[in-house]
Design a protein around this motif. Structure first.
Motif, PDB file in Angstrom:
ATOM      1  N   ASN A 144      -1.502   5.271 -14.552  1.00 52.88           N
ATOM      2  CA  ASN A 144      -2.712   4.475 -14.295  1.00 52.88           C
ATOM      3  C   ASN A 144      -2.393   3.173 -13.566  1.00 52.88           C
ATOM      4  OD1 ASN A 144      -3.566   6.371 -16.570  1.00 52.88           O
ATOM      5  ND2 ASN A 144      -5.514   5.432 -16.007  1.00 52.88           N
ATOM      6  N   LEU A 145      -1.523   3.286 -12.558  1.00 55.93           N
ATOM      7  CA  LEU A 145      -1.153   2.157 -11.710  1.00 55.93           C
ATOM      8  C   LEU A 145      -1.707   2.358 -10.304  1.00 55.93           C
ATOM      9  CD1 LEU A 145       2.584   1.727 -12.794  1.00 55.93           C
ATOM     10  CD2 LEU A 145       0.669   0.245 -13.421  1.00 55.93           C
ATOM     11  N   TYR A 146      -1.694   1.283  -9.533  1.00 59.63           N
ATOM     12  CA  TYR A 146      -2.101   1.336  -8.129  1.00 59.63           C
ATOM     13  C   TYR A 146      -0.880   1.617  -7.266  1.00 59.63           C
ATOM     14  CZ  TYR A 146      -6.313  -1.095  -9.744  1.00 59.63           C
ATOM     15  OH  TYR A 146      -7.469  -1.426 -10.391  1.00 59.63           O
ATOM     16  N   SER A 147      -1.104   2.257  -6.138  1.00 59.97           N
ATOM     17  CA  SER A 147      -0.007   2.451  -5.187  1.00 59.97           C
ATOM     18  C   SER A 147      -0.546   2.599  -3.775  1.00 59.97           C
ATOM     19  CB  SER A 147       0.838   3.682  -5.555  1.00 59.97           C
ATOM     20  OG  SER A 147       0.109   4.884  -5.379  1.00 59.97           O
ATOM     21  N   ILE A 148       0.281   2.206  -2.823  1.00 58.42           N
ATOM     22  CA  ILE A 148       0.015   2.455  -1.401  1.00 58.42           C
ATOM     23  C   ILE A 148       1.264   3.091  -0.806  1.00 58.42           C
ATOM     24  CG2 ILE A 148      -0.550   1.495   0.862  1.00 58.42           C
ATOM     25  CD1 ILE A 148      -1.923  -0.826  -0.521  1.00 58.42           C
ATOM     26  N   MET A 149       1.124   4.315  -0.329  1.00 57.21           N
ATOM     27  CA  MET A 149       2.207   5.007   0.380  1.00 57.21           C
ATOM     28  C   MET A 149       1.889   4.868   1.867  1.00 57.21           C
ATOM     29  SD  MET A 149       3.476   7.690   2.169  1.00 57.21           S
ATOM     30  CE  MET A 149       2.077   8.791   2.203  1.00 57.21           C
ATOM     31  N   ALA A 150       2.741   4.142   2.591  1.00 55.38           N
ATOM     32  CA  ALA A 150       2.369   3.653   3.924  1.00 55.38           C
ATOM     33  C   ALA A 150       3.080   4.363   5.069  1.00 55.38           C
ATOM     34  CB  ALA A 150       2.618   2.145   4.006  1.00 55.38           C
ATOM     35  N   LYS A 151       3.364   5.645   4.911  1.00 61.93           N
ATOM     36  CA  LYS A 151       3.978   6.402   6.011  1.00 61.93           C
ATOM     37  C   LYS A 151       3.093   6.354   7.260  1.00 61.93           C
ATOM     38  CE  LYS A 151       6.719   9.888   7.627  1.00 61.93           C
ATOM     39  NZ  LYS A 151       6.651  11.162   6.898  1.00 61.93           N
ATOM     40  N   GLY A 152       1.784   6.464   7.081  1.00 59.91           N
ATOM     41  CA  GLY A 152       0.859   6.452   8.213  1.00 59.91           C
ATOM     42  C   GLY A 152       0.760   5.116   8.919  1.00 59.91           C
ATOM     43  N   LEU A 153       1.303   4.063   8.277  1.00 57.53           N
ATOM     44  CA  LEU A 153       1.342   2.733   8.885  1.00 57.53           C
ATOM     45  C   LEU A 153       2.723   2.416   9.441  1.00 57.53           C
ATOM     46  CD1 LEU A 153      -0.787   0.867   6.203  1.00 57.53           C
ATOM     47  CD2 LEU A 153      -1.398   1.133   8.611  1.00 57.53           C
ATOM     48  N   GLY A 154       3.596   3.418   9.424  1.00 59.74           N
ATOM     49  CA  GLY A 154       4.920   3.248  10.034  1.00 59.74           C
ATOM     50  C   GLY A 154       6.049   2.960   9.078  1.00 59.74           C
ATOM     51  N   LEU A 155       5.764   2.849   7.775  1.00 59.26           N
ATOM     52  CA  LEU A 155       6.832   2.594   6.808  1.00 59.26           C
ATOM     53  C   LEU A 155       7.440   3.919   6.368  1.00 59.26           C
ATOM     54  CD1 LEU A 155       5.454  -0.232   4.472  1.00 59.26           C
ATOM     55  CD2 LEU A 155       7.028  -0.430   6.387  1.00 59.26           C
ATOM     56  N   GLU A 156       8.636   4.199   6.837  1.00 55.54           N
ATOM     57  CA  GLU A 156       9.251   5.482   6.524  1.00 55.54           C
ATOM     58  C   GLU A 156      10.731   5.322   6.234  1.00 55.54           C
ATOM     59  OE1 GLU A 156       8.464   7.834   9.993  1.00 55.54           O
ATOM     60  OE2 GLU A 156      10.295   7.147  11.001  1.00 55.54           O
ATOM     61  N   GLY A 157      11.299   6.359   5.626  1.00 58.05           N
ATOM     62  CA  GLY A 157      12.703   6.351   5.267  1.00 58.05           C
ATOM     63  C   GLY A 157      13.614   6.574   6.450  1.00 58.05           C
ATOM     64  N   LYS A 158      14.905   6.704   6.139  1.00 56.94           N
ATOM     65  CA  LYS A 158      15.918   6.748   7.189  1.00 56.94           C
ATOM     66  C   LYS A 158      16.132   8.139   7.785  1.00 56.94           C
ATOM     67  CE  LYS A 158      18.876   2.987   5.453  1.00 56.94           C
ATOM     68  NZ  LYS A 158      20.227   2.683   4.920  1.00 56.94           N
ATOM     69  N   LYS A 159      16.055   9.173   6.953  1.00 58.56           N
ATOM     70  CA  LYS A 159      16.515  10.469   7.454  1.00 58.56           C
ATOM     71  C   LYS A 159      15.685  11.621   6.896  1.00 58.56           C
ATOM     72  CE  LYS A 159      20.133  10.209   3.924  1.00 58.56           C
ATOM     73  NZ  LYS A 159      21.568  10.091   3.666  1.00 58.56           N
ATOM     74  N   LEU A 160      15.799  12.733   7.628  1.00 57.62           N
ATOM     75  CA  LEU A 160      15.077  13.954   7.280  1.00 57.62           C
ATOM     76  C   LEU A 160      15.613  14.542   5.974  1.00 57.62           C
ATOM     77  CD1 LEU A 160      12.917  15.836   8.704  1.00 57.62           C
ATOM     78  CD2 LEU A 160      14.862  17.255   9.364  1.00 57.62           C
ATOM     79  N   LYS A 161      14.675  15.038   5.153  1.00 51.86           N
ATOM     80  CA  LYS A 161      15.042  15.695   3.907  1.00 51.86           C
ATOM     81  C   LYS A 161      14.321  17.031   3.808  1.00 51.86           C
ATOM     82  CE  LYS A 161      15.760  13.693   0.075  1.00 51.86           C
ATOM     83  NZ  LYS A 161      15.548  13.030  -1.241  1.00 51.86           N
TER      84      LYS A 161
END
Length: 372
Positions: A144-161
């Motif tokens: 019951n927490l808030y979150s923002i996953m911002a891949k669509g805003l350009g925040l992404e990890g380093k490598k393909l998984k």
């Protein structure tokens, strides 16, 4: 009677007391939810309080996927205090069998599991995590927490998984907190958010009646009626989109991509997360029993939001482990619009008072009896 300067001094003292509490709780959970404690945070907090009245403590998931530039941006914010490195589920699994959800008492949802625990326990004000197939959105919603996953805003990890069910992806970076405004503030310090966007021009869709039925909650579209009415007052019309049969990742990816041909933002509801089942691909491969347990987890589109390169937001509902999921197509305009919709939606949800009182208690008692 306290004068203004006295109130400011008390606020600064309270912030140092809060840091002392956070470090004590972090030490109690070292090796469980906390991998490492940054004791240099004390010195930075002292320096920060010369300028600021409010501090924000944060933890970072123990993964190499988070780019150094993101961490450098956060550490450059004067009142952001890095406090912990947070543990995660083994192998990035969608459930964490080594940790218990402090709210539900069930196995913790993964893989940004410990980040959520440390926010709930009062160690950190926000957590930075990675999301491949729901690893930020799922744990946040389960607590019951808030979150923002911002891949669509350009925040992404380093490598393909590769996911446990064989889908290639680059993880998105996400923020988890007890308050939406904290998630938004952190995000605005990582990227430039365009607050001038008129969200009323964006097309919004929700599942058709009968598309998604949640355990106990029932039909998602019917349950979203009050949310739809609140958005209507803001001049936003919500249209029907086809989101039937989205339990399997491949089907959910296809349906979400098709939906984005009609709308810019999808609003749905998911959960209860990992209460009546466990949403884990490893379990899901183990015959009819494993598949049944996986499909009873309350996870639908949150499993693919990152894989479709979206910005996704969770807003907790009044129900245990259930939340509103807002998914926006890739791009600053759509991601920023989704955040504005989340703010409207959140203002129309009443949250259980006792839940927040319980997890906001800042009393530390490692010895529970009186000596004198």
């Amino acid at each position: 009677m306290l004068y203004m300067n006295d109130k400011i001094v008390m606020q600064k003292i309270n912030e140092m007391a809060r840091l002392a509490y956070a470090i004590n709780i972090a030490r109690d959970n070292l090796g469980y939810s906390v991998r490492y404690i940054n004791y240099k945070a004390i010195k930075k907090a002292v320096e920060a309080l010369k300028v600021y009245d409010k501090l924000y403590f944060y933890g970072v998931k123990n993964t190499s996927q988070i780019k150094r530039e993101y961490l450098q941006k956060l550490s450059s914010i004067g009142n952001y205090i890095w406090l912990t490195v947070d543990e995660m589920s083994k192998g990035g699994r969608a459930i964490d069998i080594e940790r218990i959800n402090p709210v539900t008492g069930r196995p913790m949802t993964g893989s940004t599991s410990a980040g959520c625990i440390n926010v709930l326990l009062g160690i950190n004000d926000f957590a930075i995590g990675t999301d491949g197939g729901g690893s930020v959105l799922g744990p946040a919603m389960s607590c019951n927490l808030y979150s923002i996953m911002a891949k669509g805003l350009g925040l992404e990890g380093k490598k393909l998984k590769k996911s446990t069910d064989g889908i290639n992806f680059i993880p998105g970076i996400g923020i988890i907190a007890k308050d939406l405004f904290v998630c938004k503030d952190v995000l605005s310090n990582l990227i430039d958010l365009d607050d001038t966007i008129d969200f009323r021009n964006l097309k919004v869709g929700s599942p058709r009646k009968g598309d998604i039925n949640l355990p106990i909650i029932g039909d998602v579209r019917e349950d979203l009626y009050n949310i739809e009415r609140a958005l209507s007052k803001e001049g936003i019309t919500v249209i029907d989109i086809d989101l039937k049969d989205v339990l399997k990742r491949e089907d959910a990816i296809y349906k979400l991509n098709k939906a984005f041909e009609e709308v810019d933002i999808v609003i749905t509801k998911e959960g209860p997360i990992d209460i009546f089942g466990l949403g884990d691909s490893v379990l899901g491969t183990m015959g009819y029993v494993g598949s049944y347990i996986q499909n009873s987890s309350g996870k639908y589109l949150l499993k693919v939001a990152n894989m479709v390169n979206t910005t996704a937001i969770t807003v907790p509902s009044e129900n245990l482990g259930v939340g509103i999921l807002i998914i926006a197509k890739e791009g600053n305009k759509y991601g920023t619009g989704a955040i504005k919709l989340a703010e409207i939606i959140d203002s129309n949800i009443s949250h259980p008072k006792l839940f927040y009182e319980y997890f906001n208690t800042k009393e530390y008692d490692d010895i529970l009896f009186e000596v004198n």
